[in-house]
Write an enzyme that holds these catalytic residues in place. Structure first.
Site, mmCIF file in Angstrom:
data_model
loop_
_atom_site.group_PDB
_atom_site.id
_atom_site.type_symbol
_atom_site.label_atom_id
_atom_site.label_comp_id
_atom_site.label_asym_id
_atom_site.label_seq_id
_atom_site.Cartn_x
_atom_site.Cartn_y
_atom_site.Cartn_z
ATOM 1 N N LEU A 103 0.826 -1.198 0.000
ATOM 2 C CA LEU A 103 0.000 0.000 0.000
ATOM 3 C C LEU A 103 0.863 1.252 0.000
ATOM 4 C CD1 LEU A 103 -2.807 1.274 0.124
ATOM 5 C CD2 LEU A 103 -2.627 1.219 2.620
ATOM 6 N N TYR A 104 1.987 1.217 0.727
ATOM 7 C CA TYR A 104 2.901 2.364 0.726
ATOM 8 C C TYR A 104 3.285 2.735 -0.703
ATOM 9 C CZ TYR A 104 7.390 4.796 1.062
ATOM 10 O OH TYR A 104 8.424 5.680 0.896
ATOM 11 N N ALA A 105 3.704 1.748 -1.493
ATOM 12 C CA ALA A 105 4.084 2.003 -2.875
ATOM 13 C C ALA A 105 2.899 2.488 -3.694
ATOM 14 C CB ALA A 105 4.678 0.741 -3.498
ATOM 15 N N THR A 112 0.376 4.262 -2.659
ATOM 16 C CA THR A 112 0.091 5.679 -2.375
ATOM 17 C C THR A 112 1.086 6.586 -3.075
ATOM 18 O OG1 THR A 112 1.422 5.701 -0.317
ATOM 19 C CG2 THR A 112 -0.927 5.141 -0.121
#
Length: 338
Positions: A151-153, A155
């Protein structure tokens, strides 16, 4: 210049803000000093920045829409550098909402501020993690990156798309930087080098994922800052050679927008990274070899040919030199004898 730097009390934001102040620029720093990691470290960084008369701090959450709008209206920055984010790949598995609040909602508020004041250039942090499932090395900005595995990537990939839309609709020149495994003095305690150093000095084993066989493009923080500094006065522009029938993912024919890699352009095995740290500390590490973690990739390496062409960027710091500087800082900051 009047430069707004978000995440100014964070790792990269602190180093950039300090470099800007040393050059005589006026810096407005934004950081909410949240407790994701030891706030005393953030406070120590901030104290150094606030000792310079050219620095002004705003303790503000990027997701605070009214607060961010008021800050832009009051300060009217000529340049904006967004380095604030909810960082960490593994933490995104535990608290995904924090990533959406900071990295998506917060970035939208920055774009809205830029829409209002029309800065000469918006720079923002993306990440090498956007390459995700792409196994072609080295990672090239002209290759498609559409398969993030955290999810970090996701975003950060969203940030790149959001910046393109605002560059197209409102003419805000925007450059996104995909950072590769940044390390160095004043680093975050949740990062590998910091955790390894702390454990080795305490005589505790270190967790080594991927059985130590992972390879990373470790990039020294001051080399990252070199790239950001070079980009400030080189705003993105539409690419006149852009072909909508074969669109280049790193540039745009309809917007002043581009994507660049910032990395050392070399793969280093994790075990070599640990060996260098052992040499600098004069101690051996006890290794706890573990399998790959969800969201990890086996290898990263930056292709920086485009970055050199655009910015003249060439990283200078070797692993040996960079790790040595980190160790010197750590020992001095924490008053530890190796």
């Amino acid at each position: 210049m009047a430069i707004l730097v978000t995440g100014s009390a964070g790792f990269i934001g602190f180093h950039l803000s300090r470099r800007l102040l040393e050059r005589g620029e006026a810096v407005v720093g934004v950081d909410d000093l949240n407790p994701y990691y030891d706030p005393r470290l953030k406070a120590a960084r901030l104290a150094i920045l606030e000792s310079n008369a050219g620095y002004r701090h705003a303790k503000l959450d990027l997701a605070d829409r009214e607060g961010m709008a008021a800050l832009f209206a009051e300060t009217r920055p000529t340049h904006v550098v967004n380095l604030a984010a909810q960082a960490g790949v593994r933490y995104s598995l535990e608290k995904p909402e924090a990533y959406v609040d900071s990295n998506v909602v917060g970035f939208l508020n920055i774009l809205e501020g830029c829409r209002t004041v029309q800065p000469a250039h918006l720079l923002y942090a993306s990440t090498s993690s956007v390459y995700g499932a792409n196994g072609k090395l080295p990672f090239n900005v002209h290759d498609h990156a559409v398969h993030p595995i955290t999810l970090y990537a996701a975003t950060k990939l969203a940030n790149e798309a959001m910046a393109h839309s605002y560059a197209h609709l409102f003419g805000v020149p925007a450059t996104g930087f995909r950072f590769f495994t940044v390390y160095g003095p004043w680093g975050r305690p949740d990062m590998a080098l910091f955790k390894f150093t702390d454990a080795i000095l305490k005589g505790q084993p270190i967790d080594v994922y991927g059985q130590g066989q992972m390879q990373r493009d470790f990039t020294y923080v001051e080399d990252i800052v070199d790239g950001l500094m070079a980009a400030l006065s080189r705003p993105a522009a539409p690419n006149p050679a852009w072909d909508p029938q074969a669109p280049d993912p790193a540039t745009s024919g309809v917007a002043p927008w581009r994507i660049l890699n910032l990395g050392a352009s070399r793969r280093v095995e994790l075990m070599r990274y640990i060996e260098v740290l052992e040499e600098k500390l004069g101690r051996k590490a006890e290794l706890n070899l573990l399998p790959m973690q969800p969201g990890d990739v086996a290898r990263t390496e930056a292709d920086t040919e485009e970055t050199f062409k655009v910015l003249g960027y060439a990283p200078k710091t070797s692993i040996e030199e960079g790790v040595g500087r980190f160790v010197d800082w750590y020992l001095d900051y924490y008053g530890v004898k190796p």
